[in-house]
Design a protein around this motif. Structure first.
Motif, mmCIF file in Angstrom:
data_model
loop_
_atom_site.group_PDB
_atom_site.id
_atom_site.type_symbol
_atom_site.label_atom_id
_atom_site.label_comp_id
_atom_site.label_asym_id
_atom_site.label_seq_id
_atom_site.Cartn_x
_atom_site.Cartn_y
_atom_site.Cartn_z
ATOM 1 N N ASP A 1 -20.755 -12.467 10.755
ATOM 2 C CA ASP A 1 -18.913 -13.033 9.915
ATOM 3 C C ASP A 1 -19.503 -13.411 8.699
ATOM 4 O O ASP A 1 -20.526 -12.315 7.951
ATOM 5 C CB ASP A 1 -19.232 -14.561 10.293
ATOM 6 C CG ASP A 1 -19.068 -14.719 11.997
ATOM 7 O OD1 ASP A 1 -18.431 -13.870 12.336
ATOM 8 O OD2 ASP A 1 -18.982 -15.884 12.413
ATOM 9 N N ASN A 2 -18.311 -13.436 8.035
ATOM 10 C CA ASN A 2 -17.625 -13.404 6.652
ATOM 11 C C ASN A 2 -18.776 -14.813 6.159
ATOM 12 O O ASN A 2 -18.203 -15.570 6.629
ATOM 13 C CB ASN A 2 -16.800 -12.789 6.410
ATOM 14 C CG ASN A 2 -16.029 -13.139 4.740
ATOM 15 O OD1 ASN A 2 -16.348 -14.145 3.988
ATOM 16 N ND2 ASN A 2 -15.321 -12.220 4.439
ATOM 17 N N THR B 1 -15.854 -16.160 3.827
ATOM 18 C CA THR B 1 -14.935 -16.883 4.117
ATOM 19 C C THR B 1 -15.242 -18.232 6.221
ATOM 20 O O THR B 1 -14.076 -18.975 6.511
ATOM 21 C CB THR B 1 -13.994 -16.440 4.667
ATOM 22 O OG1 THR B 1 -14.151 -15.697 6.060
ATOM 23 C CG2 THR B 1 -13.202 -15.985 3.341
ATOM 24 N N LYS C 1 -15.084 -16.981 8.231
ATOM 25 C CA LYS C 1 -14.573 -16.253 9.714
ATOM 26 C C LYS C 1 -14.954 -14.609 10.208
ATOM 27 O O LYS C 1 -16.397 -14.892 9.499
ATOM 28 C CB LYS C 1 -12.609 -15.558 8.990
ATOM 29 C CG LYS C 1 -12.185 -16.656 8.726
ATOM 30 C CD LYS C 1 -10.404 -16.343 7.393
ATOM 31 C CE LYS C 1 -10.109 -17.262 7.612
ATOM 32 N NZ LYS C 1 -8.743 -17.052 6.601
ATOM 33 N N ASP C 2 -14.778 -14.101 10.418
ATOM 34 C CA ASP C 2 -15.025 -13.190 11.362
ATOM 35 C C ASP C 2 -15.314 -11.856 10.997
ATOM 36 O O ASP C 2 -15.197 -11.881 8.905
ATOM 37 C CB ASP C 2 -14.228 -12.828 12.714
ATOM 38 C CG ASP C 2 -13.291 -11.722 12.985
ATOM 39 O OD1 ASP C 2 -13.115 -11.502 11.502
ATOM 40 O OD2 ASP C 2 -12.934 -11.736 14.021
ATOM 41 N N ASP D 1 -12.352 -9.849 8.723
ATOM 42 C CA ASP D 1 -11.743 -10.562 7.902
ATOM 43 C C ASP D 1 -11.786 -9.923 6.111
ATOM 44 O O ASP D 1 -13.672 -9.915 5.643
ATOM 45 C CB ASP D 1 -12.429 -11.963 7.689
ATOM 46 C CG ASP D 1 -11.541 -12.556 6.448
ATOM 47 O OD1 ASP D 1 -10.209 -12.275 6.162
ATOM 48 O OD2 ASP D 1 -12.091 -14.381 5.931
ATOM 49 N N SER E 1 -10.051 -10.634 3.449
ATOM 50 C CA SER E 1 -8.847 -11.431 2.423
ATOM 51 C C SER E 1 -9.938 -11.558 1.469
ATOM 52 O O SER E 1 -8.643 -11.818 0.073
ATOM 53 C CB SER E 1 -8.854 -12.541 3.168
ATOM 54 O OG SER E 1 -9.885 -13.599 2.906
ATOM 55 N N TRP F 1 -16.051 -6.224 5.916
ATOM 56 C CA TRP F 1 -15.926 -7.044 4.796
ATOM 57 C C TRP F 1 -16.776 -6.586 3.396
ATOM 58 O O TRP F 1 -16.836 -6.521 2.150
ATOM 59 C CB TRP F 1 -16.637 -9.182 4.878
ATOM 60 C CG TRP F 1 -17.580 -9.073 5.400
ATOM 61 C CD1 TRP F 1 -17.188 -9.600 6.645
ATOM 62 C CD2 TRP F 1 -18.716 -9.052 5.069
ATOM 63 N NE1 TRP F 1 -18.989 -9.591 6.663
ATOM 64 C CE2 TRP F 1 -20.251 -9.760 5.733
ATOM 65 C CE3 TRP F 1 -19.017 -8.563 3.564
ATOM 66 C CZ2 TRP F 1 -21.178 -9.091 5.853
ATOM 67 C CZ3 TRP F 1 -20.691 -8.428 3.166
ATOM 68 C CH2 TRP F 1 -21.397 -9.142 4.324
#
Length: 367
Positions: free
Chosen positions: A130-131, A134, A136-137, A140, A142, A198
């Motif tokens: 996971d990230n 953030t 998230k997965d 991600d 972003s 990421w």
């Protein structure tokens, strides 16, 4: 086992060669288990014999229209043998979960890695974690500061060290009944030449990526994970050796170099895979590294002769240790990369299996 494979008779193989001395004169890396050194030597020796292993991700834990059965494999159902290389994913080990991101029990994966080792095969691990910035997965992208945040001094460094420790503890727990740690190929931070994870090309600098690799390697060593071999596997984006090595973390912490390449259009795939293998062959020779097709495949394999008509003509030209196709998802329709009984490429895969250049689990023990 295929009787046709006699070329490996007498070769030091992974299940029985833990005391074998390397055939090539080279200084072994410190703090590496005999089993890991044996695995590395096998990876380097196979291409010299004109053979390579076939691999499949998540092969024995689920497949088309089945999930969790014991002693089962879509590949085995087609050709009668397990792949010589299996890969699994560590995603969500960092969270302390009991199952990975594909909902496979880590206990089950541990058992399968031991079983694969004891039948003479090998296993590798990727890590879609996971990230940490953030929550998230792994896909991600972003935030372009995530890698920086996990490096020393970063806001997520301490948390990330805990994540690395959980991964190391798990891999250290994969042991035979007599307490031997099973050697595995660890393939972190893969496909970094793209930007869909990421840690990808546009999400961190070259220096940050190399620092991430070094930190991962050093922490695993500190945790006593001396049974690991390390694989560096970009995508097909590099066009020459300079681009391929742009973010290469160094010979001292890489054992095998690879490429992740998938077919969407045949001509483009053939061109990209051939280019990547040509580049890797040059680097493998100059840096004394094993090379492999660490991920590949053609989703749903709609081409009935893909194995012998598309894949084999390319890979047989190069000194690869293995070629591995991605998983046969049981939870997604039309997301599979190995044949199963009744699939259109089944018979062609049997021809691929019977080729004396391909190795499956049964071929990995001396005849």
């Amino acid at each position: 086992m295929k009787p046709i494979h006699t070329i490996l008779a007498g070769t030091c193989l992974i299940a029985s060669m833990t005391a074998c001395a390397p055939q090539q004169k080279e200084t072994p890396k410190p703090e590496r288990t005999p089993e890991a050194l044996a695995m590395l030597q096998t990876l380097k020796t196979l291409p010299q014999q004109g053979v390579f292993m076939f691999g499949h991700h998540d092969d024995p834990v689920y497949g088309i229209r089945w999930d969790g059965d014991e002693n089962r494999s879509d590949v085995k159902s087609v050709c009668g043998d397990y792949p010589a290389m299996m890969s699994f994913d560590l995603g969500h080990i960092e969270l302390g979960d009991s199952v990975n991101l594909d909902k496979v029990s880590f206990d089950r994966i541990r058992r399968e890695v031991v079983a694969q080792y004891e039948r003479g095969g090998m296993s590798s691990f990727s890590w879609h974690l996971d990230n940490p910035q953030t929550g998230k997965d792994t896909w991600d992208v972003s935030d372009s500061t995530v890698v920086r945040s996990v490096l020393p001094g970063g806001a997520n460094h301490e948390k990330f060290i805990t994540w690395l420790d959980r991964a190391a503890d798990y891999m250290n727990s994969i042991q035979t009944a007599d307490g031997t740690k099973v050697p595995v190929l660890f393939r972190p931070w893969h496909e970094h030449t793209g930007s869909w994870f990421w840690w990808g090309q546009k999400l961190c600098s070259t220096e940050e990526y190399k620092a991430l690799w070094s930190m991962t390697y050093n922490r695993m060593k500190e945790k006593g994970a001396d049974q690991l071999l390390w694989a560096y596997s970009p995508g097909i984006e590099p066009n020459d050796t300079t681009e391929y090595l742009e973010r290469y973390p160094g010979d001292s912490i890489v054992d095998l170099i690879g490429v992740d390449a998938y077919q969407f259009e045949r001509a483009a795939y053939e061109q990209a895979l051939d280019k990547s293998l040509r580049i890797m062959t040059q680097i493998g020779k100059s840096h004394n590294k094993a090379i492999a097709v660490t991920e590949t495949g053609y989703e749903t394999i709609p081409d009935s002769t893909w194995w012998t008509g598309t894949l084999m003509p390319i890979i047989q030209k190069y000194p690869i240790s293995y070629v591995l196709v991605w998983r046969n998802a049981r939870e997604k329709e039309n997301h599979f990369y190995a044949p199963y009984p009744g699939q259109v490429s089944e018979q062609d895969f049997v021809k691929f299996y019977n080729d004396p250049k391909t190795l499956f689990a049964g071929d990995m023990k001396s005849n």
